[in-house]
Design a protein around this motif. Structure first.
Motif, PDB file in Angstrom:
ATOM      1  N   MET A   1     135.968  59.545  11.707  1.00  0.00           N
ATOM      2  CA  MET A   1     135.159  58.666  10.868  1.00  0.00           C
ATOM      3  C   MET A   1     134.910  59.343   9.521  1.00  0.00           C
ATOM      4  N   ILE A   2     135.194  58.615   8.450  1.00  0.00           N
ATOM      5  CA  ILE A   2     135.051  59.142   7.087  1.00  0.00           C
ATOM      6  C   ILE A   2     134.086  58.247   6.324  1.00  0.00           C
ATOM      7  N   HIS A   3     133.063  58.854   5.735  1.00  0.00           N
ATOM      8  CA  HIS A   3     132.098  58.126   4.923  1.00  0.00           C
ATOM      9  C   HIS A   3     132.422  58.354   3.449  1.00  0.00           C
ATOM     10  N   ASP A   4     132.662  57.272   2.720  1.00  0.00           N
ATOM     11  CA  ASP A   4     132.960  57.346   1.287  1.00  0.00           C
ATOM     12  C   ASP A   4     131.727  56.875   0.520  1.00  0.00           C
ATOM     13  N   LEU A   5     131.038  57.812  -0.124  1.00  0.00           N
ATOM     14  CA  LEU A   5     129.766  57.528  -0.782  1.00  0.00           C
ATOM     15  C   LEU A   5     129.982  57.020  -2.205  1.00  0.00           C
ATOM     16  N   GLY A   6     129.262  55.962  -2.575  1.00  0.00           N
ATOM     17  CA  GLY A   6     129.430  55.392  -3.906  1.00  0.00           C
ATOM     18  C   GLY A   6     130.869  55.002  -4.136  1.00  0.00           C
ATOM     19  N   CYS A   7     131.422  54.248  -3.197  1.00  0.00           N
ATOM     20  CA  CYS A   7     132.877  54.029  -3.160  1.00  0.00           C
ATOM     21  C   CYS A   7     133.407  53.256  -4.360  1.00  0.00           C
ATOM     22  N   GLY A   8     132.561  52.468  -5.051  1.00  0.00           N
ATOM     23  CA  GLY A   8     133.066  51.670  -6.165  1.00  0.00           C
ATOM     24  C   GLY A   8     134.151  50.714  -5.690  1.00  0.00           C
ATOM     25  N   TRP A  15     143.505  56.668  -2.289  1.00  0.00           N
ATOM     26  CA  TRP A  15     144.283  57.886  -2.509  1.00  0.00           C
ATOM     27  C   TRP A  15     144.387  58.724  -1.240  1.00  0.00           C
ATOM     28  N   LEU A  16     143.258  58.923  -0.558  1.00  0.00           N
ATOM     29  CA  LEU A  16     143.220  59.888   0.534  1.00  0.00           C
ATOM     30  C   LEU A  16     143.704  59.332   1.875  1.00  0.00           C
ATOM     31  N   ALA A  17     143.315  58.118   2.219  1.00  0.00           N
ATOM     32  CA  ALA A  17     143.606  57.591   3.556  1.00  0.00           C
ATOM     33  C   ALA A  17     145.098  57.634   3.916  1.00  0.00           C
ATOM     34  N   LEU A  25     138.603  55.582  10.701  1.00  0.00           N
ATOM     35  CA  LEU A  25     137.581  54.589  10.407  1.00  0.00           C
ATOM     36  C   LEU A  25     136.879  55.032   9.141  1.00  0.00           C
ATOM     37  N   TRP A  26     137.010  54.232   8.090  1.00  0.00           N
ATOM     38  CA  TRP A  26     136.353  54.512   6.820  1.00  0.00           C
ATOM     39  C   TRP A  26     135.096  53.647   6.706  1.00  0.00           C
ATOM     40  N   ILE A  27     133.964  54.304   6.440  1.00  0.00           N
ATOM     41  CA  ILE A  27     132.713  53.600   6.163  1.00  0.00           C
ATOM     42  C   ILE A  27     132.487  53.677   4.658  1.00  0.00           C
ATOM     43  N   LEU A  28     132.568  52.557   3.982  1.00  0.00           N
ATOM     44  CA  LEU A  28     132.426  52.514   2.526  1.00  0.00           C
ATOM     45  C   LEU A  28     130.977  52.219   2.161  1.00  0.00           C
ATOM     46  N   HIS A  29     130.376  53.106   1.363  1.00  0.00           N
ATOM     47  CA  HIS A  29     128.971  52.974   0.966  1.00  0.00           C
ATOM     48  C   HIS A  29     128.870  52.628  -0.520  1.00  0.00           C
ATOM     49  N   ASP A  30     128.079  51.644  -0.860  1.00  0.00           N
ATOM     50  CA  ASP A  30     127.778  51.346  -2.259  1.00  0.00           C
ATOM     51  C   ASP A  30     126.570  50.406  -2.313  1.00  0.00           C
ATOM     52  N   ARG A  31     125.917  50.398  -3.466  1.00  0.00           N
ATOM     53  CA  ARG A  31     124.790  49.471  -3.654  1.00  0.00           C
ATOM     54  C   ARG A  31     125.259  48.060  -3.987  1.00  0.00           C
ATOM     55  N   ASP A  32     126.456  47.959  -4.556  1.00  0.00           N
ATOM     56  CA  ASP A  32     126.948  46.702  -5.091  1.00  0.00           C
ATOM     57  C   ASP A  32     127.800  45.967  -4.049  1.00  0.00           C
ATOM     58  N   PRO A  33     127.365  44.819  -3.569  1.00  0.00           N
ATOM     59  CA  PRO A  33     128.142  44.114  -2.532  1.00  0.00           C
ATOM     60  C   PRO A  33     129.499  43.646  -3.029  1.00  0.00           C
ATOM     61  N   THR A  48     149.457  58.069   7.202  1.00  0.00           N
ATOM     62  CA  THR A  48     150.791  58.571   6.873  1.00  0.00           C
ATOM     63  C   THR A  48     151.738  58.518   8.075  1.00  0.00           C
ATOM     64  N   ASP A  49     151.191  58.561   9.299  1.00  0.00           N
ATOM     65  CA  ASP A  49     152.034  58.487  10.490  1.00  0.00           C
ATOM     66  C   ASP A  49     152.065  57.079  11.087  1.00  0.00           C
ATOM     67  N   GLY A  50     151.544  56.109  10.336  1.00  0.00           N
ATOM     68  CA  GLY A  50     151.548  54.734  10.808  1.00  0.00           C
ATOM     69  C   GLY A  50     150.329  54.334  11.616  1.00  0.00           C
ATOM     70  N   SER A  51     149.432  55.284  11.895  1.00  0.00           N
ATOM     71  CA  SER A  51     148.222  54.965  12.658  1.00  0.00           C
ATOM     72  C   SER A  51     147.339  53.982  11.888  1.00  0.00           C
ATOM     73  N   ARG A  52     146.527  53.248  12.625  1.00  0.00           N
ATOM     74  CA  ARG A  52     145.706  52.205  12.033  1.00  0.00           C
ATOM     75  C   ARG A  52     144.520  52.792  11.269  1.00  0.00           C
ATOM     76  N   ILE A  53     144.199  52.183  10.135  1.00  0.00           N
ATOM     77  CA  ILE A  53     142.995  52.497   9.373  1.00  0.00           C
ATOM     78  C   ILE A  53     142.057  51.305   9.467  1.00  0.00           C
ATOM     79  N   ALA A  54     140.879  51.535  10.005  1.00  0.00           N
ATOM     80  CA  ALA A  54     139.863  50.492  10.102  1.00  0.00           C
ATOM     81  C   ALA A  54     138.829  50.694   8.995  1.00  0.00           C
ATOM     82  N   ILE A  55     138.225  49.604   8.548  1.00  0.00           N
ATOM     83  CA  ILE A  55     137.303  49.637   7.416  1.00  0.00           C
ATOM     84  C   ILE A  55     135.980  48.995   7.821  1.00  0.00           C
ATOM     85  N   ALA A  56     134.870  49.622   7.431  1.00  0.00           N
ATOM     86  CA  ALA A  56     133.542  49.033   7.553  1.00  0.00           C
ATOM     87  C   ALA A  56     132.792  49.313   6.251  1.00  0.00           C
TER      88      ALA A  56
END
Length: 236
Positions: A1-8, A15-17, A25-33, A48-56
């Protein structure tokens, strides 16, 4: 699980995923909906190996970040965030990461240095005014790297920083022009008495940029903080 703060708009995740392997599982944090929606839509869906990336997504204030928020996280990331925080907000992030024993990768913090070629007599004054604008109120601005390094280290983390300059030249004329307008605009916002000279300065700089002859280096640094429970294989 990766938390991206102030994701914009999600540039860090884009870039990273795809460079990481395994399910994510990426948890994207921001004030702006609206930004959260855009970031979620534009995130990659495969590692990079084809594994699934989930987003919240998580809308809210970073000042309320706690260790429980980061429970189970393997990484905290952010891009162009530290320099728009206060000392207290940086401390809150470092404390939460330390309590959760979670590494942090915090990229693209300004350091207050800009190199422009060819030089102009007003370069230094615009730079000084921009840096002062970045420090407005209680923001750490160009002091972000020093503040964050000291703060994470105080919480027991091993800290490494690395230069990550933006280099803009003939192949980036549109981006250079956009950066110039924002940079000069912030300087004038802080020092309105610069307006007349800054307007002429901007015209000169944009004219040179349009020819492809302007080169700009905007200096940034990245920070990696590993909690005491982790080890760092090699210095950055």
């Amino acid at each position: 699980m990766i938390h991206d703060l102030g994701c914009g708009t999600g540039s860090m995740g884009r870039w990273l995923a795809p460079r990481l392997s395994g399910p994510q599982l990426w948890i994207l944090h921001d004030r702006d909906p609206d930004l959260l929606d855009r970031a979620a839509l534009r995130m990659p869906r495969a590692a990079t190996d084809g594994s699934r990336i989930a987003i919240a997504t998580a809308r809210g204030d970073l000042a309320r970040l706690t260790a429980s928020t980061l429970d189970g996280a393997s990484l905290v990331t952010a891009s162009a965030l530290l320099d728009v925080l206060t000392v207290e907000e940086v401390d809150g992030i470092a404390a939460a990461c330390a309590a959760a024993e979670c590494p942090a990768l915090l990229a693209l913090s300004v350091v207050g240095r800009v190199e422009i070629t060819p030089a102009d007599p007003l370069d230094a004054e615009i730079t000084e005014a921009f840096n002062a604008h970045q420090r407005r109120g209680d923001l750490v601005g160009p002091d972000a790297m020093a503040v964050a390094s000291e703060t994470f280290a105080r919480y027991g983390a091993t800290v490494r920083t690395h230069a990550s300059p933006w280099t803009l030249g003939a192949d980036h004329a549109a981006l250079t022009a956009e950066w110039l307008r924002g940079w000069v605009g912030a300087a004038v916002e802080h020092r309105p008495e610069l307006a007349g000279r800054a307007e002429a300065y901007l015209r000169r700089r944009l004219a040179i940029a349009a020819t492809g002859a302007l080169r700009v280096v905007v200096h940034h640094r990245d920070l990696l903080a590993l909690p005491a429970s982790r080890t760092l294989g090699a210095a950055a």
